[in-house]
Design a protein around this motif. Structure first.
Motif, mmCIF file in Angstrom:
data_model
loop_
_atom_site.group_PDB
_atom_site.id
_atom_site.type_symbol
_atom_site.label_atom_id
_atom_site.label_comp_id
_atom_site.label_asym_id
_atom_site.label_seq_id
_atom_site.Cartn_x
_atom_site.Cartn_y
_atom_site.Cartn_z
ATOM 1 N N PRO A 192 0.799 -1.291 0.159
ATOM 2 C CA PRO A 192 -0.079 0.104 -0.115
ATOM 3 C C PRO A 192 0.952 1.513 -0.076
ATOM 4 O O PRO A 192 0.202 2.311 -0.275
ATOM 5 C CB PRO A 192 -0.933 -0.240 1.329
ATOM 6 C CG PRO A 192 -0.705 -1.635 1.896
ATOM 7 C CD PRO A 192 0.644 -2.068 1.055
ATOM 8 N N ILE A 193 2.040 1.241 0.400
ATOM 9 C CA ILE A 193 2.909 2.416 0.668
ATOM 10 C C ILE A 193 3.982 2.344 -0.613
ATOM 11 O O ILE A 193 5.037 3.090 -0.408
ATOM 12 C CB ILE A 193 3.446 2.586 1.967
ATOM 13 C CG1 ILE A 193 4.234 1.360 2.502
ATOM 14 C CG2 ILE A 193 2.145 3.280 2.782
ATOM 15 C CD1 ILE A 193 5.002 1.852 3.597
ATOM 16 N N ALA A 194 4.330 1.349 -1.170
ATOM 17 C CA ALA A 194 5.222 1.119 -2.235
ATOM 18 C C ALA A 194 5.519 2.298 -2.993
ATOM 19 O O ALA A 194 6.508 2.334 -3.694
ATOM 20 C CB ALA A 194 5.035 -0.056 -3.014
ATOM 21 N N ASP A 195 4.433 3.245 -3.476
ATOM 22 C CA ASP A 195 4.736 4.378 -4.223
ATOM 23 C C ASP A 195 5.281 5.563 -3.458
ATOM 24 O O ASP A 195 5.517 6.536 -4.322
ATOM 25 C CB ASP A 195 3.664 4.645 -4.826
ATOM 26 C CG ASP A 195 2.390 4.856 -3.956
ATOM 27 O OD1 ASP A 195 2.479 4.823 -2.685
ATOM 28 O OD2 ASP A 195 1.329 5.564 -4.264
ATOM 29 N N ALA A 196 5.600 5.538 -2.330
ATOM 30 C CA ALA A 196 6.197 6.414 -1.717
ATOM 31 C C ALA A 196 7.155 7.211 -2.281
ATOM 32 O O ALA A 196 8.017 6.682 -2.493
ATOM 33 C CB ALA A 196 6.316 6.422 -0.123
ATOM 34 N N GLU A 197 7.172 8.481 -2.395
ATOM 35 C CA GLU A 197 8.365 9.141 -2.857
ATOM 36 C C GLU A 197 9.505 9.484 -1.619
ATOM 37 O O GLU A 197 10.603 9.522 -1.716
ATOM 38 C CB GLU A 197 8.291 10.703 -3.623
ATOM 39 C CG GLU A 197 7.395 10.202 -4.871
ATOM 40 C CD GLU A 197 7.111 11.514 -5.486
ATOM 41 O OE1 GLU A 197 7.305 12.670 -5.205
ATOM 42 O OE2 GLU A 197 6.218 11.160 -6.480
ATOM 43 N N VAL A 198 8.838 9.505 -0.537
ATOM 44 C CA VAL A 198 9.763 9.743 0.732
ATOM 45 C C VAL A 198 9.255 8.752 1.961
ATOM 46 O O VAL A 198 8.102 8.772 2.123
ATOM 47 C CB VAL A 198 9.521 11.322 1.135
ATOM 48 C CG1 VAL A 198 10.490 11.519 2.519
ATOM 49 C CG2 VAL A 198 10.039 12.411 0.463
ATOM 50 N N LEU A 199 9.805 8.268 2.288
ATOM 51 C CA LEU A 199 9.545 7.188 3.366
ATOM 52 C C LEU A 199 10.197 7.809 4.627
ATOM 53 O O LEU A 199 11.578 7.728 4.970
ATOM 54 C CB LEU A 199 10.060 5.958 3.077
ATOM 55 C CG LEU A 199 9.670 4.830 4.317
ATOM 56 C CD1 LEU A 199 8.188 4.534 4.230
ATOM 57 C CD2 LEU A 199 10.611 3.628 4.102
ATOM 58 N N PHE A 200 9.219 8.076 5.673
ATOM 59 C CA PHE A 200 9.832 8.491 7.132
ATOM 60 C C PHE A 200 10.041 7.086 7.876
ATOM 61 O O PHE A 200 8.854 6.324 8.132
ATOM 62 C CB PHE A 200 8.909 9.262 7.874
ATOM 63 C CG PHE A 200 8.716 10.546 7.485
ATOM 64 C CD1 PHE A 200 9.751 11.692 7.735
ATOM 65 C CD2 PHE A 200 7.959 11.178 6.503
ATOM 66 C CE1 PHE A 200 9.432 12.760 7.339
ATOM 67 C CE2 PHE A 200 7.790 12.404 6.009
ATOM 68 C CZ PHE A 200 8.612 13.173 6.381
ATOM 69 N N THR A 201 11.260 6.746 8.261
ATOM 70 C CA THR A 201 11.209 5.504 9.168
ATOM 71 C C THR A 201 11.240 6.252 10.767
ATOM 72 O O THR A 201 12.280 6.969 11.074
ATOM 73 C CB THR A 201 12.500 4.688 8.900
ATOM 74 O OG1 THR A 201 12.299 4.133 7.756
ATOM 75 C CG2 THR A 201 12.711 3.489 10.092
ATOM 76 N N VAL A 202 10.447 5.803 11.268
ATOM 77 C CA VAL A 202 10.188 6.319 12.845
ATOM 78 C C VAL A 202 10.617 5.231 13.773
ATOM 79 O O VAL A 202 9.834 4.095 13.940
ATOM 80 C CB VAL A 202 8.836 6.799 13.243
ATOM 81 C CG1 VAL A 202 8.935 7.247 14.465
ATOM 82 C CG2 VAL A 202 8.335 7.802 12.376
ATOM 83 N N GLY A 203 11.859 5.181 14.303
ATOM 84 C CA GLY A 203 12.504 4.220 15.245
ATOM 85 C C GLY A 203 13.744 4.492 15.650
ATOM 86 O O GLY A 203 14.325 5.543 15.165
#
Ligand SMILES: O=P(O)(O)OC[C@H]1O[C@H](O)[C@H](O)[C@@H](O)[C@@H]1O
Length: 431
Positions: free
Chosen positions: A67-78
């Motif tokens: 569902p989010i594979a089209d993201a141009e920017v990915l925020f990884t929160v961890g």
């Protein structure tokens, strides 16, 4: 990965280790290897991490990120083990997807990212093994709020990776978010090759199979002898050098793309081995940058260091244009890659000549396969070193005190504020 421990042997001066002492150490390695194999077979806590090349399912990870594979920017929160593995992989490899790792809770820094990025084309990858880490949960609440304010339905743009139970699992269930599970028996800092490290890699379109194949190839080398196994050669040498006074281990890759690997290594080495008054202090360095910053100390400072180089054989190269300045003519015949290689060789030789032990980890190139091997190999080296030190490699009780104190100071119970600030010496010097 290949490991060359030649310069760590005592050919020049102390505190190098002799071949004879490594041969004696080899019987300890054999015993440690039996323990490790047994732990892996029985899927014991921590040892199970070394089974990840066989256990991780790339199809499951790819399906979850769909569902989010089209993201141009990915925020990884961890944070910590829930961030550094993913950051190591995605920072090392090229992708059209931009990755942002929100670990720190510095409000200025978090805000600058949220204001700079167009959130309509972004997605959130929230990762916490325990599901209770204050920094991660706070940043997640801030990010999802920013998505809402930008008119983006965060529930459509978030994937969660966490344990079986806990506040983050509850949240994922309540909002019906796509989620993956942190595998049982795998501590955060050993989880790069599970969903924890690989969700971001999947969104960036990296080859998950190759990452796992590289790791599996390294697993095949885990035999009972340090003379046959690069990972054990590294772990045993680092341990032996520490016993001879090299209490500092400077990790110095000669590829800009591996800078984050040194950060990942620092957590692995520090949290796994730093206990019972033992351990080797990891230092993050980068070739060639730190040749012009830290090398003076490495060569001429206290004899308390092992320097670990990482080199790559292949990669993009670029010629150095010729110039009519005669003093620079020698550069005109070279490439940047050749200059980098010469800088590395000169640094290695300079440390060896000064009797400062160093080890070289060699990669063919920086790609998924080699990275998988590098991550897995260092984890195996660390597990071996933990056996040699006889510490519990897989826990980190000392970190818990500050975590509880933070919660206490914010009124989150368990820890009294007075306790958190107890015994503070009152000495303040003002301008
Ligand atoms: O994955 P989490 O449970 O959020 O934990 C994140 C980090 O928290 C602590 O600081 C631990 O010392 C680390 O080992 C861990 O990686």
């Amino acid at each position: 990965m290949n490991v060359d421990i030649g310069n760590a042997l005592a050919t020049v001066a102390s505190p190098g280790v002799s071949r004879a002492s490594l041969e004696r150490l080899d019987s300890q390695v054999a015993a440690a290897h039996e323990r490790i194999e047994r732990g892996m077979e029985n899927r014991e806590h921590g040892y199970e991490s070394l089974n990840l090349p066989q256990r991780t399912d790339p199809d499951e990870i790819r399906a979850a990120v769909e569902p989010i594979a089209d993201a141009e920017v990915l925020f990884t929160v961890g944070i910590g083990g829930s961030s550094l593995g993913a950051a190591t992989i995605t920072n090392a490899l090229e992708s059209d997807t931009e990755t942002v790792f929100l670990d720190n809770v510095d409000p200025e820094w978090v805000t600058s990212h949220l204001e700079r990025i167009s959130l309509e084309n972004a997605a959130i990858n929230v990762v916490s093994r325990s599901g209770t880490t204050a920094e991660t949960l706070a940043n997640f609440l801030v990010v999802r709020d920013a998505f809402e304010s930008a008119g983006v339905d965060w529930t459509e743009r978030t994937i969660v990776t966490t344990g079986e139970a806990g506040p983050l699992r509850d949240l994922a269930n309540r909002h019906d978010l796509p989620s993956l599970k942190v595998p049982d028996g795998v501590p955060g800092r050993f989880s790069a090759l599970s969903a924890v490290g690989m969700v971001a890699a999947a969104v960036c379109g990296h080859d998950l199979e190759a990452l796992l194949e590289g790791a599996a190839a390294e697993r095949e080398t885990l035999t009972g002898s340090l003379f046959e196994c690069p990972a054990y050669a590294y772990g045993a040498t680092a341990y032996a050098l520490d016993k001879r006074g090299a209490g500092v281990n400077a990790m110095m890759p000669y590829a800009e793309s591996l800078e984050t690997y040194a950060e990942w290594f620092a957590q692995l080495w520090a949290e796994s081995l730093g206990k019972d008054g033992l351990g080797q202090t990891p230092v993050r360095a980068l070739g060639v940058t730190d040749q012009h910053s830290q090398l003076q100390l490495y060569r001429a400072g206290p004899r308390d260091k092992l320097v670990t180089f990482i080199t790559t054989q292949e990669g993009t190269d670029r010629g150095i244009p010729e110039t009519d300045v005669s003093e620079l003519a020698y550069l005109g015949d070279a490439t940047l890659g050749e200059l980098l290689a010469a800088e590395f060789e000169a640094t290695e030789a300079s440390l060896a000549a000064a009797g400062q032990p160093n080890v070289r980890i060699e990669l063919e190139r920086v790609d998924e396969y080699e990275l998988g091997g590098l991550l897995y190999g260092m984890e195996a080296a660390c597990v071996l070193a933990g056996e040699l030190y006889s510490v519990n490699t897989f826990e980190q009780p000392a970190v818990e005190w500050a975590k509880k104190a933070t919660r206490g100071l914010l009124g989150g119970g368990e820890f009294e504020e007075a306790e958190a600030v107890a015994d503070k010496t009152e000495l303040r010097v003002e301008r």
